[in-house]
Design a protein around this motif. Structure first.
Motif, PDB file in Angstrom:
ATOM      1  N   GLY A 108      40.336  37.132  42.576  1.00 32.21           N
ATOM      2  CA  GLY A 108      40.764  38.860  43.981  1.00 32.21           C
ATOM      3  C   GLY A 108      40.898  39.925  42.940  1.00 32.21           C
ATOM      4  O   GLY A 108      41.457  40.612  43.510  1.00 32.21           O
ATOM      5  N   GLN A 109      41.554  39.703  41.868  1.00 26.77           N
ATOM      6  CA  GLN A 109      42.765  40.458  40.520  1.00 26.77           C
ATOM      7  C   GLN A 109      41.913  40.856  39.538  1.00 26.77           C
ATOM      8  O   GLN A 109      40.125  40.348  39.316  1.00 26.77           O
ATOM      9  N   PRO A 110      41.891  41.818  38.995  1.00 29.71           N
ATOM     10  CA  PRO A 110      40.568  41.572  38.167  1.00 29.71           C
ATOM     11  C   PRO A 110      41.398  40.921  36.516  1.00 29.71           C
ATOM     12  O   PRO A 110      42.362  40.263  36.533  1.00 29.71           O
ATOM     13  N   GLY A 111      40.541  40.720  35.604  1.00 31.38           N
ATOM     14  CA  GLY A 111      39.809  39.504  34.717  1.00 31.38           C
ATOM     15  C   GLY A 111      39.789  37.800  36.264  1.00 31.38           C
ATOM     16  O   GLY A 111      40.000  36.877  35.226  1.00 31.38           O
ATOM     17  N   GLU A 112      39.449  38.122  36.757  1.00 33.47           N
ATOM     18  CA  GLU A 112      39.374  36.416  37.739  1.00 33.47           C
ATOM     19  C   GLU A 112      37.824  35.427  37.220  1.00 33.47           C
ATOM     20  O   GLU A 112      37.160  36.261  36.051  1.00 33.47           O
ATOM     21  N   GLN A 113      39.001  34.628  37.216  1.00 37.66           N
ATOM     22  CA  GLN A 113      38.056  33.587  36.049  1.00 37.66           C
ATOM     23  C   GLN A 113      38.394  32.352  37.006  1.00 37.66           C
ATOM     24  O   GLN A 113      39.528  31.854  37.272  1.00 37.66           O
ATOM     25  N   LYS A 132      32.636  35.069  36.980  1.00 38.18           N
ATOM     26  CA  LYS A 132      31.224  35.556  37.466  1.00 38.18           C
ATOM     27  C   LYS A 132      31.218  36.838  37.185  1.00 38.18           C
ATOM     28  O   LYS A 132      30.113  37.702  37.304  1.00 38.18           O
ATOM     29  N   ASN A 133      31.539  37.893  36.899  1.00 32.22           N
ATOM     30  CA  ASN A 133      31.714  39.171  35.797  1.00 32.22           C
ATOM     31  C   ASN A 133      31.696  39.121  34.876  1.00 32.22           C
ATOM     32  O   ASN A 133      33.274  39.472  35.001  1.00 32.22           O
ATOM     33  N   ASP A 134      31.043  39.510  33.738  1.00 31.99           N
ATOM     34  CA  ASP A 134      31.190  39.740  32.506  1.00 31.99           C
ATOM     35  C   ASP A 134      32.196  41.042  32.624  1.00 31.99           C
ATOM     36  O   ASP A 134      33.235  40.876  31.167  1.00 31.99           O
ATOM     37  N   ALA A 135      31.926  41.594  33.305  1.00 29.60           N
ATOM     38  CA  ALA A 135      32.858  42.849  32.651  1.00 29.60           C
ATOM     39  C   ALA A 135      34.130  43.320  32.878  1.00 29.60           C
ATOM     40  O   ALA A 135      35.020  43.587  32.540  1.00 29.60           O
ATOM     41  N   MET A 136      34.671  41.832  33.731  1.00 27.06           N
ATOM     42  CA  MET A 136      36.178  41.230  33.999  1.00 27.06           C
ATOM     43  C   MET A 136      36.496  40.786  33.388  1.00 27.06           C
ATOM     44  O   MET A 136      37.724  40.405  33.414  1.00 27.06           O
ATOM     45  N   VAL A 137      36.134  40.333  31.867  1.00 28.02           N
ATOM     46  CA  VAL A 137      36.947  39.507  30.841  1.00 28.02           C
ATOM     47  C   VAL A 137      38.124  40.280  30.568  1.00 28.02           C
ATOM     48  O   VAL A 137      38.961  39.858  30.017  1.00 28.02           O
ATOM     49  N   PHE A 138      37.729  41.909  30.650  1.00 30.57           N
ATOM     50  CA  PHE A 138      39.229  42.704  29.061  1.00 30.57           C
ATOM     51  C   PHE A 138      39.728  43.254  30.648  1.00 30.57           C
ATOM     52  O   PHE A 138      40.259  44.491  29.787  1.00 30.57           O
ATOM     53  N   ALA A 139      39.392  43.689  31.497  1.00 33.74           N
ATOM     54  CA  ALA A 139      39.390  44.166  32.627  1.00 33.74           C
ATOM     55  C   ALA A 139      41.056  44.335  32.902  1.00 33.74           C
ATOM     56  O   ALA A 139      41.958  43.008  32.919  1.00 33.74           O
ATOM     57  N   LYS A 140      40.906  45.469  33.283  1.00 33.13           N
ATOM     58  CA  LYS A 140      43.358  45.840  33.262  1.00 33.13           C
ATOM     59  C   LYS A 140      43.578  45.793  34.728  1.00 33.13           C
ATOM     60  O   LYS A 140      44.398  46.073  34.988  1.00 33.13           O
ATOM     61  N   SER A 141      42.331  46.932  35.309  1.00 28.27           N
ATOM     62  CA  SER A 141      42.631  47.639  36.850  1.00 28.27           C
ATOM     63  C   SER A 141      41.134  47.630  37.624  1.00 28.27           C
ATOM     64  O   SER A 141      39.538  47.289  36.682  1.00 28.27           O
ATOM     65  N   PHE A 142      40.615  47.947  38.411  1.00 29.10           N
ATOM     66  CA  PHE A 142      39.771  48.133  39.370  1.00 29.10           C
ATOM     67  C   PHE A 142      39.158  49.244  39.791  1.00 29.10           C
ATOM     68  O   PHE A 142      38.490  49.318  40.336  1.00 29.10           O
ATOM     69  N   ASP A 143      40.081  50.484  39.036  1.00 26.74           N
ATOM     70  CA  ASP A 143      39.922  51.898  39.196  1.00 26.74           C
ATOM     71  C   ASP A 143      38.304  51.871  38.740  1.00 26.74           C
ATOM     72  O   ASP A 143      37.414  51.550  38.648  1.00 26.74           O
TER      73      ASP A 143
END
Length: 143
Positions: A108-113, A132-143
């Motif tokens: 439920g957080q940025p970078g869920e893996q 599940k969401n490749d955009a989260m690989v380097f995510a810092k926040s859900f902004d």
């Protein structure tokens, strides 16, 4: 592989036959060139090289990540979710011990893996993870 760069990683092992059994037979990595001192493997399109160097094989220190003790010195790959599940199923069926059992980290957080860790016969730590969401690989926040 198209334009995606591939990485190359050399690492120490204390037994090339055991490395061949783990990387080749268990993980299914095709073997490339080799000598009496090293073996190339194709780890999901990346070149890894097991070098016979028994004096370099040692336990890795660990740091806390999401409540787990993650080996500091480790390597691995990011996989599609279905391939990740198939790999951890195969490893479980073969009785491979986990350093960290498969689970969803940062749920439920940025970078869920999805992630799990295993050791090769020389004690090198490997991490296999999936998003599940490749955009989260380097995510810092859900902004």
């Amino acid at each position: 592989m198209g334009s995606m760069p591939r990485f190359h990683l050399a690492f120490p092992v204390d037994d090339l036959a055991a490395a061949r059994a783990f990387y080749g037979a268990l993980l299914g990595c095709p073997e490339g060139r080799s000598t009496d001192d090293w073996v190339d493997f194709n780890l999901f399109g990346h070149q890894i090289v097991a070098h016979l160097a028994p004096d370099e094989v040692r336990d890795a220190a660990a740091n806390g990540v999401d409540g787990k003790q993650v080996p500091v010195r480790h390597f691995g790959v990011l996989m599609d979710w279905d391939d990740w599940e198939a790999l951890h199923t195969r490893l479980s069926e073969e009785g491979t011990p986990y350093i960290i059992e498969p689970y969803v980290r940062f749920e439920g957080q940025p970078g869920e893996q999805g992630t799990f860790f295993v050791r090769d016969p020389a004690g090198n730590a490997l991490e296999f993870k999936t998003f599940k969401n490749d955009a989260m690989v380097f995510a810092k926040s859900f902004d």
